[in-house]
Design a protein around this motif. Sequence first.
Motif, PDB file in Angstrom:
ATOM      1  N   ALA A  25      21.023 -41.285 -12.700  1.00  0.00           N
ATOM      2  CA  ALA A  25      19.592 -41.496 -12.846  1.00  0.00           C
ATOM      3  C   ALA A  25      19.082 -42.395 -11.716  1.00  0.00           C
ATOM      4  CB  ALA A  25      19.301 -42.098 -14.204  1.00  0.00           C
ATOM      5  N   TYR A  71      14.879 -33.518 -18.926  1.00  0.00           N
ATOM      6  CA  TYR A  71      15.282 -33.714 -20.320  1.00  0.00           C
ATOM      7  C   TYR A  71      14.391 -34.712 -21.046  1.00  0.00           C
ATOM      8  CZ  TYR A  71      19.478 -31.407 -18.669  1.00  0.00           C
ATOM      9  OH  TYR A  71      20.333 -30.507 -18.136  1.00  0.00           O
ATOM     10  N   ALA A  72      14.136 -34.414 -22.307  1.00  0.00           N
ATOM     11  CA  ALA A  72      13.428 -35.364 -23.154  1.00  0.00           C
ATOM     12  C   ALA A  72      14.464 -36.362 -23.620  1.00  0.00           C
ATOM     13  CB  ALA A  72      12.815 -34.634 -24.350  1.00  0.00           C
ATOM     14  N   GLU A  73      14.635 -37.428 -22.867  1.00  0.00           N
ATOM     15  CA  GLU A  73      15.735 -38.347 -23.138  1.00  0.00           C
ATOM     16  C   GLU A  73      15.212 -39.740 -23.458  1.00  0.00           C
ATOM     17  OE1 GLU A  73      18.801 -38.417 -24.365  1.00  0.00           O
ATOM     18  OE2 GLU A  73      19.249 -36.898 -22.834  1.00  0.00           O
ATOM     19  N   GLU A  74      15.360 -40.088 -24.715  1.00  0.00           N
ATOM     20  CA  GLU A  74      14.843 -41.363 -25.203  1.00  0.00           C
ATOM     21  C   GLU A  74      15.462 -42.556 -24.458  1.00  0.00           C
ATOM     22  OE1 GLU A  74      15.490 -41.733 -29.369  1.00  0.00           O
ATOM     23  OE2 GLU A  74      14.986 -43.859 -29.330  1.00  0.00           O
ATOM     24  N   HIS A  75      16.760 -42.406 -24.145  1.00  0.00           N
ATOM     25  CA  HIS A  75      17.481 -43.480 -23.463  1.00  0.00           C
ATOM     26  C   HIS A  75      16.768 -43.901 -22.169  1.00  0.00           C
ATOM     27  CE1 HIS A  75      20.785 -45.726 -21.756  1.00  0.00           C
ATOM     28  NE2 HIS A  75      20.940 -44.858 -20.778  1.00  0.00           N
ATOM     29  N   TYR A  76      16.331 -42.898 -21.399  1.00  0.00           N
ATOM     30  CA  TYR A  76      15.656 -43.214 -20.137  1.00  0.00           C
ATOM     31  C   TYR A  76      14.315 -43.884 -20.399  1.00  0.00           C
ATOM     32  CZ  TYR A  76      19.131 -40.045 -18.162  1.00  0.00           C
ATOM     33  OH  TYR A  76      20.298 -39.438 -17.806  1.00  0.00           O
ATOM     34  N   ARG A 136      14.780 -47.482 -21.295  1.00  0.00           N
ATOM     35  CA  ARG A 136      15.076 -48.319 -20.123  1.00  0.00           C
ATOM     36  C   ARG A 136      13.857 -48.500 -19.237  1.00  0.00           C
ATOM     37  NH1 ARG A 136      20.522 -46.391 -17.548  1.00  0.00           N
ATOM     38  NH2 ARG A 136      19.815 -47.862 -15.978  1.00  0.00           N
TER      39      ARG A 136
END
Lengths: 341, 212
Positions: free
Chosen positions: B61, B85-90, B93
């Motif tokens: 990333a 991507y629908a990525e909550e983690h990113y 952060r």
Amino acid sequence: MTTHPDSPALSLPPELHAVLDAALDCVVAMGADGRVVLFNAAAQRTFGYTAEQAVGADMAELLVPPSLRARHRDGVARHLAGGAPAVLDRRIEITGLRADGSEFPVELTVTRLRGAEPVLFVAYLRDITDRKLAEAELKASRIRIVEAADAARRRIERDLHDGAQQRLVMLALQLRIARGRVGDGDESAALLDEALAELDGATAELRELARGIHPAVLTEGGLHPALRALAARSAVPVVLQEVPDARFAASVEATAYFVVAEALTNVARHACAERATVVVREEAGALVVEVRDDGCGGAAGAGGTGLRGLDDRLAALGGRLSMQSPSGEGTTIRAEIPCAS
Amino acid sequence: MRIVIADDAVLLREGAARLLEDAGFEVVGQAGDAEELLRKVRGHKPDVAIVDIRMPPGDGAEGLHAALQIREELPAVGVLVLSQYAEEHYVTRLLEHGAEGVGYLLKDRISDVERFTEAIRRVAEGGSVLDPEVVSLMLGRKRANGLEELTEREEEVLGLMAEGLTNKGIAEQLSVSERAVERHVTSIFAKLDLPAGAHDHRRVLAVLRYLG
């Protein structure tokens, strides 16, 4: 059977000597004093001593590596003092010592000859260097196969991400531009709108496919964010009870991830469950993954499900997969993945 | 409005740049990797940097790291991160140090020019933008783990707040009056026991913290 008073060698009929010398395994016999009284041809070949050199010598000095000698002598003494035999009559793997000082793995059975007076221990040994090497090679090769599969999955995801997924975004961009140039009343407008809707669907499908092949966030952020994302997508509500933030080897993380993914898929498909609970924790050098559900249980063995492939993956990493599914009490999938960290 | 756009996919980047120029934005710089992006952002000090989350040389990333660095170094520059991507983690952060002037959208949203440019404007003005798909995943999980009793409408409003919309934006989206939205918001904050009176980006953070 007795030892001759003026010779340390076990006195046997010549035919019996011939029989012992023809054996593939080493046969070594020792008296209560620890001295060798019999050393057959296979033993001579394997350890590099002649019968003359071996017979009468202290067995421990001769064949047991220095680091194991004390334990060996203690064991014999304890046994002779009436203690329970720790090593007698079972197959054990241990290290042997050759005449040239080199050590090697042996498979060994020791028996105390019943009724023999004086006491006589007979050991049957074989050199298992080749087998050990083959086992190590097999293990390394299985790990490499798992790692290669993971690498391939990461590459496919990367290729989809940089290739097809980008192209679809480009295509959407161009279609929208085209749509912008076509008036709402134009018959092409409806076609373009349909194409755009179809494209949206394809993009979303491809996105989930790529994520299923290998979630990029697992590589980048580790198990915690990857499992959170998995839980959020699960058809059955998932409680992540415990997941370590620590990072592990890529093959360990991928295995843990796929175990949870497969287990949750099964829960959604078969378990008639209202809730699944995921626990991942490090325990005695292994990452333990548990997925429990509150469904109907009674699931057949792992063989019939996608867990079969994971079983092999776990075995390759030296771990194991088990399932408990008592009827009416839900199902628990448990995986242990060695993770020397 | 001045934009720097970073993406290693050249065609896509140029397509997006053209689209933005057509929509009246000024694309002052384009970058193909994180390092070039930082150089151009430092040089041009644009209103908004649009950043692909995944750029060479790494496999992770890098764009996210660059975005975080921009936010730290040049807080006046809005940052809109694009991801496949629908990525909550990113998202978590990205919003670690506040939600002011920051956004996270799925990449394919850029083809919806109107919404895309609207998102850029919001980020430039210090607002926040969060992709509806990420929000719906968070909402879904929260619902599974026991979301407080909200009416269907309130849940809808909660989602739109998480996406970073203002009351006015929510009112437009739902075709209701701003007063009606305010009433829903007050009721939601009371039910969820969230700090009342939080506005804009602070409100986004409060809602996301609740959903996280």
